[in-house]
Design an enzyme around this catalytic site. Structure first.
Site, mmCIF file in Angstrom:
data_model
loop_
_atom_site.group_PDB
_atom_site.id
_atom_site.type_symbol
_atom_site.label_atom_id
_atom_site.label_comp_id
_atom_site.label_asym_id
_atom_site.label_seq_id
_atom_site.Cartn_x
_atom_site.Cartn_y
_atom_site.Cartn_z
ATOM 1 N N ASN A 8 0.872 -1.198 0.031
ATOM 2 C CA ASN A 8 0.131 -0.060 0.117
ATOM 3 C C ASN A 8 0.955 1.162 -0.090
ATOM 4 O O ASN A 8 1.364 1.383 1.025
ATOM 5 C CB ASN A 8 -1.000 -0.278 1.117
ATOM 6 N N HIS A 11 0.953 6.325 1.353
ATOM 7 C CA HIS A 11 1.600 7.355 2.495
ATOM 8 C C HIS A 11 2.666 8.079 1.381
ATOM 9 O O HIS A 11 3.309 9.348 1.824
ATOM 10 C CB HIS A 11 2.088 6.854 3.621
ATOM 11 N N HIS A 44 -5.726 3.456 -1.535
ATOM 12 C CA HIS A 44 -6.916 3.636 -0.970
ATOM 13 C C HIS A 44 -7.297 5.215 -1.653
ATOM 14 O O HIS A 44 -6.978 6.160 -1.120
ATOM 15 C CB HIS A 44 -6.837 3.871 0.428
ATOM 16 N N ARG A 46 -9.777 7.689 -1.069
ATOM 17 C CA ARG A 46 -10.674 8.175 -0.191
ATOM 18 C C ARG A 46 -11.595 9.241 -0.549
ATOM 19 O O ARG A 46 -11.092 9.884 -1.598
ATOM 20 C CB ARG A 46 -10.026 8.503 1.223
ATOM 21 N N ARG A 50 -7.410 12.593 0.366
ATOM 22 C CA ARG A 50 -6.493 13.328 1.301
ATOM 23 C C ARG A 50 -5.102 12.720 0.798
ATOM 24 O O ARG A 50 -4.108 13.571 1.226
ATOM 25 C CB ARG A 50 -6.739 13.324 2.739
ATOM 26 N N GLU A 71 -8.444 0.129 -2.984
ATOM 27 C CA GLU A 71 -9.292 0.012 -1.722
ATOM 28 C C GLU A 71 -10.268 1.258 -2.088
ATOM 29 O O GLU A 71 -9.763 2.338 -2.165
ATOM 30 C CB GLU A 71 -8.354 0.313 -0.592
ATOM 31 N N THR A 102 -8.643 3.026 8.160
ATOM 32 C CA THR A 102 -9.790 2.061 8.286
ATOM 33 C C THR A 102 -9.830 1.358 9.570
ATOM 34 O O THR A 102 -8.892 0.932 10.001
ATOM 35 C CB THR A 102 -9.767 0.947 7.172
ATOM 36 N N GLU A 153 -10.807 -10.074 2.379
ATOM 37 C CA GLU A 153 -9.368 -9.440 3.261
ATOM 38 C C GLU A 153 -9.945 -9.496 4.836
ATOM 39 O O GLU A 153 -10.688 -8.540 4.962
ATOM 40 C CB GLU A 153 -8.955 -8.175 2.717
ATOM 41 N N HIS A 193 -3.751 -4.819 7.607
ATOM 42 C CA HIS A 193 -3.999 -3.667 8.692
ATOM 43 C C HIS A 193 -3.194 -3.836 9.722
ATOM 44 O O HIS A 193 -3.323 -4.894 10.516
ATOM 45 C CB HIS A 193 -5.490 -3.793 9.068
HETATM 46 N N1 PXP Z 1 -5.721 -3.489 3.890
HETATM 47 C C1 PXP Z 1 -6.696 -2.768 4.195
HETATM 48 C C2 PXP Z 1 -8.016 -2.872 3.825
HETATM 49 C C3 PXP Z 1 -6.561 -1.356 4.850
HETATM 50 O O1 PXP Z 1 -7.556 -0.428 5.045
HETATM 51 C C4 PXP Z 1 -5.415 -0.981 4.975
HETATM 52 C C5 PXP Z 1 -5.020 0.297 5.811
HETATM 53 O O2 PXP Z 1 -5.038 1.313 4.793
HETATM 54 C C6 PXP Z 1 -4.215 -1.874 4.801
HETATM 55 C C7 PXP Z 1 -4.595 -3.118 4.281
HETATM 56 C C8 PXP Z 1 -2.761 -1.758 5.119
HETATM 57 O O3 PXP Z 1 -2.667 -1.371 6.512
HETATM 58 P P1 PXP Z 1 -1.399 -0.945 7.047
HETATM 59 O O4 PXP Z 1 -1.047 0.594 6.246
HETATM 60 O O5 PXP Z 1 -1.610 -0.595 8.223
HETATM 61 O O6 PXP Z 1 -0.201 -1.798 6.549
#
Ligand code: PXP
Length: 238
Positions: A8, A11, A44, A46, A50, A71, A102, A153, A193
């Site tokens: 992901n 960031h 993701h 949103r 943001r 996402e 999330t 997931e 997550h």
């Molecule tokens: N999977 C989902 C569905 C999420 O919402 C997130 C957070 O955006 C992640 C995976 C990745 O989580 P993390 O950034 O804590 O590794």
């Protein structure tokens, strides 16, 4: 089974937006991740855009076909974005205004179930695989299968945030049972997550797990593994 990794990169865009700058560029991050062993790139989108913007999703889907896992919430605007940019797969998540990230899996009210059923049909028509972000709970996994999802997931938040070893073991057990149940129902299983370099391996060992989606810990580590070289290069320029 060959366990896949989805990275992901939200960031990277968070950093860009902190300066309202035009870099760092998410596609550049995606390129490095995919050349370093990542199987998928997760972003993701949103409602408030943001971090990741619609244009980022458009560019990523165009540049990395078959690699982008989007996402998003179940809102009509997000459905439209998914149908327009056609990522490889979509993970539908709950989204609350003001949340930092999330906070858990989908809550399957009758209205949400109906919305999901209809939305999944339309996504499938565009050959987009559908994953639902769910708690590792029996009824939620059954519902995911009933509404037509391809993937669940499993939310690893409770596992990742467990304060004691005993609590972490209990949460791991739930993930093991949920994976078994989901596989029996013909669903592919992902998890994500809060997974980091300390807690990931126990989840990775779960039989039937297909893919782990990880963001924050990888980006946080990258900052420090890359910082020394970034400083040295600047010092050389001086
Ligand atoms: N999977 C989902 C569905 C999420 O919402 C997130 C957070 O955006 C992640 C995976 C990745 O989580 P993390 O950034 O804590 O590794």
């Amino acid at each position: 089974m060959n366990l896949k990794l989805g990275v992901n990169i939200d960031h990277v865009a968070t950093l860009r937006q902190a300066r309202r700058a035009n870099y760092p560029v998410p596609e550049d991050a995606a390129d490095i991740c995919l050349h370093s062993g990542a199987d998928y790139i997760v972003v993701h989108l949103r409602r408030d855009e943001r971090h990741i913007h619609k244009q980022d999703v458009a560019r990523l889907c165009k540049k990395f076909p078959g690699k982008i896992h989007l996402e998003c919430s179940i809102s009509p605007a997000m459905e439209k974005a998914a149908l327009t940019y056609k990522p490889f797969s979509v993970c539908l998540v709950p989204e609350k205004p003001g949340e930092i990230t999330t906070t858990g899996g989908l809550r399957f009210s009758a209205a949400v179930r109906k919305r999901l059923q209809e939305m999944i049909v339309r996504l499938h028509k565009k050959n987009i695989l559908v994953s639902l972000f769910v708690s590792p709970a029996k009824t939620d996994i059954q519902t995911a299968a009933r509404v037509g999802a391809d993937i669940v997931e499993l939310c690893t938040r409770d596992y990742s945030e467990a304060h004691t070893l005993a609590a972490q073991r209990r949460e791991l057990k739930k993930l093991v049972l949920a994976t078994e149940q989901a596989r029996q129902l013909g669903l592919e299983v992902h998890a994500g997550h809060g997974l980091d370099y300390q807690n990931v391996q126990a989840v990775a060992r779960i039989k039937g797990m297909a893919c782990m989606n990880i963001g924050f810990s990888i980006l946080a580590r990258a900052l420090f593994t890359g910082l020394a070289s970034a400083v040295r290069t600047m010092k050389d320029l001086l």
